[in-house]
Scaffold this active site. Structure first.
Site, PDB file in Angstrom:
ATOM      1  N   THR A 182       0.549   2.240  11.512  1.00  0.00           N
ATOM      2  CA  THR A 182       1.124   3.579  11.376  1.00  0.00           C
ATOM      3  C   THR A 182       0.911   4.398  12.632  1.00  0.00           C
ATOM      4  O   THR A 182      -0.172   4.362  13.214  1.00  0.00           O
ATOM      5  CB  THR A 182       0.409   4.302  10.216  1.00  0.00           C
ATOM      6  OG1 THR A 182       0.795   3.651   9.010  1.00  0.00           O
ATOM      7  CG2 THR A 182       0.766   5.765  10.141  1.00  0.00           C
TER       8      THR A 182
ATOM      9  N   SER B 208       5.196  -2.185  11.689  1.00  0.00           N
ATOM     10  CA  SER B 208       4.572  -1.285  10.721  1.00  0.00           C
ATOM     11  C   SER B 208       5.172   0.123  10.737  1.00  0.00           C
ATOM     12  O   SER B 208       4.660   1.011  10.066  1.00  0.00           O
ATOM     13  CB  SER B 208       3.076  -1.198  11.009  1.00  0.00           C
ATOM     14  OG  SER B 208       2.890  -0.945  12.385  1.00  0.00           O
TER      15      SER B 208
ATOM     16  N   ASP C 229      -0.643   6.856   2.019  1.00  0.00           N
ATOM     17  CA  ASP C 229      -1.171   8.179   2.390  1.00  0.00           C
ATOM     18  C   ASP C 229      -0.301   8.922   3.402  1.00  0.00           C
ATOM     19  O   ASP C 229      -0.331  10.150   3.485  1.00  0.00           O
ATOM     20  CB  ASP C 229      -2.568   8.015   3.012  1.00  0.00           C
ATOM     21  CG  ASP C 229      -2.529   7.124   4.257  1.00  0.00           C
ATOM     22  OD1 ASP C 229      -1.826   6.085   4.239  1.00  0.00           O
ATOM     23  OD2 ASP C 229      -3.177   7.468   5.260  1.00  0.00           O
TER      24      ASP C 229
ATOM     25  N   THR D 189       5.560   5.674   9.069  1.00  0.00           N
ATOM     26  CA  THR D 189       5.131   4.298   8.794  1.00  0.00           C
ATOM     27  C   THR D 189       6.105   3.576   7.871  1.00  0.00           C
ATOM     28  O   THR D 189       6.852   4.217   7.128  1.00  0.00           O
ATOM     29  CB  THR D 189       3.742   4.311   8.110  1.00  0.00           C
ATOM     30  OG1 THR D 189       3.210   2.991   8.071  1.00  0.00           O
ATOM     31  CG2 THR D 189       3.804   4.856   6.702  1.00  0.00           C
TER      32      THR D 189
ATOM     33  N   THR E 264      -4.925   6.317   9.563  1.00  0.00           N
ATOM     34  CA  THR E 264      -4.213   5.047   9.559  1.00  0.00           C
ATOM     35  C   THR E 264      -5.063   4.081   8.747  1.00  0.00           C
ATOM     36  O   THR E 264      -6.243   4.317   8.537  1.00  0.00           O
ATOM     37  CB  THR E 264      -3.979   4.534  11.002  1.00  0.00           C
ATOM     38  OG1 THR E 264      -3.310   3.273  10.953  1.00  0.00           O
ATOM     39  CG2 THR E 264      -5.267   4.369  11.765  1.00  0.00           C
ATOM     40  N   GLY E 265      -4.451   3.012   8.280  1.00  0.00           N
ATOM     41  CA  GLY E 265      -5.220   2.058   7.493  1.00  0.00           C
ATOM     42  C   GLY E 265      -4.761   2.016   6.054  1.00  0.00           C
ATOM     43  O   GLY E 265      -3.626   2.403   5.746  1.00  0.00           O
TER      44      GLY E 265
ATOM     45  N   ARG F 143       5.741   1.616  -4.031  1.00  0.00           N
ATOM     46  CA  ARG F 143       4.416   2.075  -3.574  1.00  0.00           C
ATOM     47  C   ARG F 143       4.570   3.064  -2.403  1.00  0.00           C
ATOM     48  O   ARG F 143       5.322   2.842  -1.470  1.00  0.00           O
ATOM     49  CB  ARG F 143       3.587   0.871  -3.140  1.00  0.00           C
ATOM     50  CG  ARG F 143       2.174   1.211  -2.621  1.00  0.00           C
ATOM     51  CD  ARG F 143       2.150   1.349  -1.122  1.00  0.00           C
ATOM     52  NE  ARG F 143       0.782   1.436  -0.599  1.00  0.00           N
ATOM     53  CZ  ARG F 143       0.480   1.769   0.657  1.00  0.00           C
ATOM     54  NH1 ARG F 143       1.445   2.036   1.519  1.00  0.00           N
ATOM     55  NH2 ARG F 143      -0.755   1.819   1.052  1.00  0.00           N
TER      56      ARG F 143
HETATM   57  C1  SD4 Z   1      -0.164   2.998   4.339  1.00  0.00           C
HETATM   58  N1  SD4 Z   1      -1.566   4.123   5.897  1.00  0.00           N
HETATM   59  O1  SD4 Z   1       0.979   2.932   3.938  1.00  0.00           O
HETATM   60  C2  SD4 Z   1      -0.386   3.296   5.779  1.00  0.00           C
HETATM   61  C3  SD4 Z   1      -0.454   2.028   6.531  1.00  0.00           C
HETATM   62  C4  SD4 Z   1      -1.198   2.123   7.811  1.00  0.00           C
HETATM   63  O2  SD4 Z   1      -2.386   1.288   9.493  1.00  0.00           O
HETATM   64  O3  SD4 Z   1      -1.570   3.142   8.279  1.00  0.00           O
HETATM   65  N2  SD4 Z   1      -1.566   1.105   8.434  1.00  0.00           N
HETATM   66  O4  SD4 Z   1      -1.135   2.775   3.625  1.00  0.00           O
END
Ligand code: SD4
Length: 338
Positions: free
Chosen positions: A192, A90, A223, A210, A243-244, A220
């Site tokens: 991330t 990731s 955040d 990330t 994260t997320g 795409r």
């Molecule tokens: C995203 N926030 O590209 C990142 C991915 C991520 O834990 O943080 N995953 O949306």
């Protein structure tokens, strides 16, 4: 779902008795899920980073600080560790590609004077955090994207290389067989990396890097490279990072709001929790969004810190002189079965 349950169990077990050495003392950690809110740390410097890969990143950053390196350089050096690790799916090299099979990277960095540098949709450069730092230092801009970011990186001496490893390509080809757009987040606990630091002088800085959501649409951007969403700090108040699922974080200006709540007197824990709950409230259809996960970390000017996530399984690494480098499981609003 059973995968997630297994993962959560494994995470809990994995943190029991974790012990890490960080040029200071060895620690054995026995708390797991729902650990006590750790907001009583008042030492400087202190570094906190998302997920298990935060441990080696913290370790490198700490080493750089101890060697007298400036805070931003130390952050950069720490974040380059997961960026270069082919086993982390990731972040950086070895990260999962988008649905076209292209690895596209997002990163940003911010210092205590609110100087920011960011790159998004960058391809072919192993260390986007370093390019983000150059954007901060060598351009009048905050963010460079896509081909322009690549062009800038090359002009700064970075070398273009293939970031799609054979393993990541294999998984992508498998995904192509069914070709469902379902971002996979939080399942294997390597997401991330966001890092926040309060340095010995009491100044804040942070970074985020990330490869974004796996199998995302080409073009795409999440955040993570967006100052205010994936990362934000105000040196008078505190710092926060996310994260997320990036879309959910952008919708709520997540990290900026966490910092703003701390300005209003909330603790890092209260601020992370409130914004996570706001995200929950804004996604009434969360039951249909089984991949919806967000986690925040926050650090204030006193060195108090916290993590909080929407769903279980989020953890973060903390490093300070008093207790060394260790993992803390974040509290959460709900489990994956709720
Ligand atoms: C995203 N926030 O590209 C990142 C991915 C991520 O834990 O943080 N995953 O949306």
């Amino acid at each position: 779902m059973s995968n997630r349950r297994d993962f959560i169990k494994k995470t809990a077990l994995g943190t029991i008795g974790i012990s890490t050495i960080l040029g200071c003392k060895e620690i054995a950690k026995n708390e797991t899920i729902g650990a006590e809110i750790n907001e009583n740390t008042h030492t400087k410097p202190i570094i906190i980073s998302t997920w298990n890969h935060g441990l080696p990143a913290n370790e490198e950053t700490w080493k750089q600080l101890k060697n007298g390196k400036p805070a931003l350089d130390a952050i950069e050096a720490g974040m380059k560790i997961p960026e270069a690790d082919p086993n982390i799916r990731s972040v950086g090299y070895g990260g999962y590609p988008d649905r076209e099979g292209k690895v596209t990277l997002d990163a940003c960095i911010m210092d205590h004077e609110s100087n920011c540098g960011s790159v998004s949709f960058l391809q072919g450069i192993k260390h986007p955090i370093s390019v983000a730092k150059r954007v901060l230092q060598n351009t009048p801009h905050v963010m460079l994207s896509g081909q322009g970011a690549l062009q800038f990186a090359l002009s700064e001496g970075f070398v273009e290389e293939n970031l799609l490893t054979a393993e990541a390509e294999k998984d992508w080809k498998k995904w192509l067989e069914e070709s469902k757009y379902k971002p996979v987040i939080n399942i294997e606990n390597h997401d991330t990396i966001s890092m926040l630091m309060l340095d010995k002088d009491g100044n804040l800085c942070g970074g985020c890097t990330t490869s974004g959501a796996a199998w995302k649409m080409h073009g795409r951007v999440g955040d993570s490279p967006i100052i205010g969403a994936g990362l934000f700090l105000d040196n008078e108040v505190g710092a926060a990072a996310a994260t997320g699922l990036g879309e959910a974080v952008i919708r709520t200006a997540g990290s900026a709001m966490v910092v703003e709540l701390m300005r209003q007197g909330k603790s890092p824990f209260e601020a992370c929790k409130e914004i996570t709950e706001r995200i929950y409230d804004k996604h009434k259809n969360h039951k249909d969004m089984e991949y919806l996960q967000v986690g925040f970390i926050a650090l204030n000017k006193n060195g108090e810190h916290a993590g909080y996530s929407l769903r279980s399984g989020f953890n973060y690494a903390i490093c300070d002189e008093a207790q060394g480098n260790r993992m803390e499981d974040a509290q959460f609003k709900m489990t994956w079965d709720d």
